[in-house]
Design a protein around this motif. Structure first.
Motif, short mmCIF file in Angstrom:
data_model
loop_
_atom_site.label_atom_id
_atom_site.label_comp_id
_atom_site.label_asym_id
_atom_site.label_seq_id
_atom_site.Cartn_x
_atom_site.Cartn_y
_atom_site.Cartn_z
N VAL A 436 0.86 -1.18 0.00
CA VAL A 436 0.00 0.00 0.00
C VAL A 436 0.89 1.23 0.00
CG1 VAL A 436 -1.83 1.26 1.19
CG2 VAL A 436 -1.78 -1.25 1.28
N SER A 437 0.64 2.15 -0.92
CA SER A 437 1.49 3.34 -1.07
C SER A 437 0.63 4.59 -1.06
CB SER A 437 2.27 3.25 -2.38
OG SER A 437 3.16 4.34 -2.51
N SER A 438 1.22 5.70 -0.61
CA SER A 438 0.54 7.00 -0.57
C SER A 438 1.37 8.00 -1.35
CB SER A 438 0.36 7.48 0.87
OG SER A 438 -0.40 6.55 1.62
N ALA A 446 6.88 7.37 -1.93
CA ALA A 446 6.21 6.32 -2.70
C ALA A 446 7.08 5.71 -3.78
CB ALA A 446 4.93 6.90 -3.33
N LEU A 447 7.76 6.52 -4.56
CA LEU A 447 8.50 5.99 -5.71
C LEU A 447 9.64 5.07 -5.28
CD1 LEU A 447 8.86 5.80 -8.73
CD2 LEU A 447 10.18 7.93 -8.67
N PRO A 448 10.57 5.51 -4.43
CA PRO A 448 11.68 4.62 -4.08
C PRO A 448 11.33 3.52 -3.10
CG PRO A 448 11.93 6.70 -2.92
CD PRO A 448 10.76 6.86 -3.84
N GLU A 449 10.31 3.72 -2.26
CA GLU A 449 10.05 2.76 -1.17
C GLU A 449 8.93 1.77 -1.47
OE1 GLU A 449 11.99 2.25 1.37
OE2 GLU A 449 13.27 3.85 0.61
N GLN A 450 8.01 2.11 -2.37
CA GLN A 450 6.91 1.18 -2.65
C GLN A 450 6.72 0.89 -4.14
OE1 GLN A 450 5.15 4.13 -0.58
NE2 GLN A 450 6.50 3.35 1.02
#
Length: 557
Positions: A436-438, A446-450
């Motif tokens: 789940v990303s925000s 969001a981009l690098p972590e999810q």
């Protein structure tokens, strides 16, 4: 020069504001500054310009623009001027002890080092110590709440010097990250819309609304656990559904089990709403409180009882907490219930640091090679979560087996992943997994972590659920002031957090009913079509099960 002056005001104030937003957490024995800053200087190579801090004070109080500030604000529109005023006057309600404790922690000092390269003393020396002193003094002098203006006035030299070249580079890096993230969000939304169009439509109005409570009532039981092998005590709340249906006919109900792992500085109440929702659908839900990374740990930091946000050992202990908890559940006396626990089909949910925990239990392995590569120069990152991930390097570099084979499905909400797992670590997961990303997550971007890590997953059943407009805290229930060590402003939580929680209620029920309880009638809910059906502004919902690798790679490059 007018362009540079405009940049000074907007980018410099943004830089100092970023400083406070990053450092708003914890020397006893605070002393009064001998001098205080009265002017901000901006240098751009051989060029230099300045404004008086008193002009900023007057503007913040009355809205009047005087002196050199007239030149700086000439190109700003009313919206930008209003935003500047809010930045200057926004109150921070933290004590000097709390501020100093954080600024003397390893993560706080890393942030200060980067900021000190941009904001310097009047003599052009790095501002590391001056910034720390200014923030602590401002908090000490204004115990009811201090502002950015208070910090500027407490700067312990006559002037504050800003390296505009480095400041602009920092802002450009940040803007580039934001632009790439926006492009990735647009790609996900496009793919989700396309998938919804191409899928066999379902009439969800005729199906049960999974956002609503299920048919089971439940009781809560609190367990006090002690793992002798690690000398580790922790508390767990267990939500137990009350038997109905088959059990009422004298048949044994084999209850599926879900474990929820909270985030850093949070506690077992943060996702109480989700535990209750899953219990109402017949799941036994266990919610442990992880010592040394829970709300009590953060209170200890802010009160001066500890010097670290969390020790590196928590990267190992958190997954082990869940495994030990499952062992204890297997041994519990079940004579007072009409059902047994199915501990070979367990689901796990985790938020932030808990998202890391869930993925580690699911099979992701620590990646020390990736960590060594990513952690060489933390002064160049806007990814706050990387500061936490890089603490893993302090652990012995050995092979840790944190996977628990009883875990058969995982949901990771705003997880930290990029360095601690990397591609090699995440590709080890082979069970169904949801990330789940925000889009507006400032803690674990969001981009690098999810989003990019989602493409590294090789599991057959994988899902990326996106809250467009959501923040790191959208899905976490921060409404109970008695359970949180710090009040979190609404602007940080983001728009309509109740909507994010409704999305997560529905998705978690469908996901675990399908992959843990084995109820295939819930599979239609695991679709872009359903995400589109329940999506509402201002927090739109998108779902993808894959992303075009070539388009995403081009975007990253």
């Amino acid at each position: 020069m007018a362009v540079l002056q405009k940049l000074l005001l907007s980018k410099l104030i943004k830089s100092v504001s970023i400083a406070l937003s990053l450092l708003l957490f914890p020397v006893t024995g605070v002393q009064t500054a001998a001098v205080a800053a009265d002017r901000i200087y901006a240098t751009y190579g051989a060029l230099e310009s300045s404004i008086e801090i008193d002009n900023l004070v007057e503007f913040a109080k009355t809205g009047e623009i005087e002196g050199e500030l007239i030149t700086y604000t000439r190109r700003l529109n009313p919206t930008q001027l209003a935003r500047l005023k809010r930045l200057l006057t926004a109150q921070i309600n933290l004590s000097s002890v709390a501020i100093s404790q954080f600024l003397y922690s390893p993560i706080g000092e890393t942030l200060l080092q980067r900021l000190g390269q941009i904001i310097e003393t009047e003599a052009g020396q790095p501002g590391f110590y001056a910034i720390r002193a200014a923030v602590i003094l401002a908090a000490a002098k204004e115990p009811q709440g201090f502002t950015l203006l208070d910090v500027l006035r407490e700067f312990p030299t006559n002037g504050i010097r800003v390296d505009l070249v480095q400041s602009l580079e920092m802002v450009e890096e940040l803007q580039a990250l934001i632009e790439r993230t926006n492009q990735a969000i647009a790609l996900i939304q496009k793919e989700s819309t396309t998938a919804a169009i191409n899928q066999q439509p379902a009439n969800f109005s005729q199906l049960p609304d999974l956002r609503q409570t299920g048919i089971f009532s439940w009781n809560k039981r609190t367990l006090k656990l002690y793992d002798r092998s690690r000398n580790r005590a922790f508390v767990t709340d267990v939500y137990i559904p009350q038997a109905s249906g088959a059990a009422s006919q004298g048949e044994l109900y084999l209850a599926p089990v879900i474990v929820i792992s909270h985030g850093l500085g949070s506690d077992r109440n943060t996702f109480k709403y989700l535990a209750q929702q899953l219990a109402s659908y017949g799941f036994v839900v266990a919610v442990p409180s992880h010592p040394n990374s829970n709300a009590e740990q953060l209170r200890s930091l802010l009160n001066g009882r500890t010097k670290t946000v969390t020790p590196p050992s928590e990267f190992i202990n958190r997954p082990l907490d869940v495994s030990y908890l499952l062992d204890v559940l297997a041994q519990l006396d079940r004579t007072d219930t009409s059902f047994a626990l199915n501990l070979q089909q367990v689901g796990v949910v985790g938020h932030s640091f808990g998202g890391y925990t869930a993925l580690a239990l699911a099979g992701a392995s620590l990646n020390f090679d990736q960590l060594q590569q990513d952690c060489k120069n933390l002064n160049n990152t806007f990814n706050l979560s990387r500061l936490l991930q890089c603490r893993t390097l302090e652990l012995p570099h050995t092979q840790y087996n944190l996977q628990d084979k009883r875990i058969k499905a995982a949901i990771a909400i705003n997880p930290i992943t990029s360095s601690v797992f990397g591609r090699d670590g995440l590709s080890q997961i082979q069970i169904p997994v949801t990330i789940v990303s925000s889009s507006a997550d400032k803690v674990a971007p969001a981009l690098p972590e999810q989003i990019l890590p989602f493409t590294w997953l090789t599991a057959k059943n994988k899902y990326l659920l996106l809250f467009a407009g959501g923040t790191h805290f959208s899905a976490a229930d921060k409404s109970d002031p008695d359970t949180e060590p710090l009040p979190i402003p609404e602007s940080v939580i983001g728009p309509e957090p109740a909507l994010a929680r409704r999305y997560l209620r529905a998705w978690s029920v469908a996901f675990f009913e399908t992959y843990i309880a084995g109820s295939q009638q819930y599979r239609p809910y695991l679709s872009a079509d359903y995400a589109q059906a329940i999506s509402q502004p201002p927090l739109s919902l998108s779902l993808v099960q894959s992303l075009p690798a070539n388009q995403l790679a081009q975007l990253i490059e």
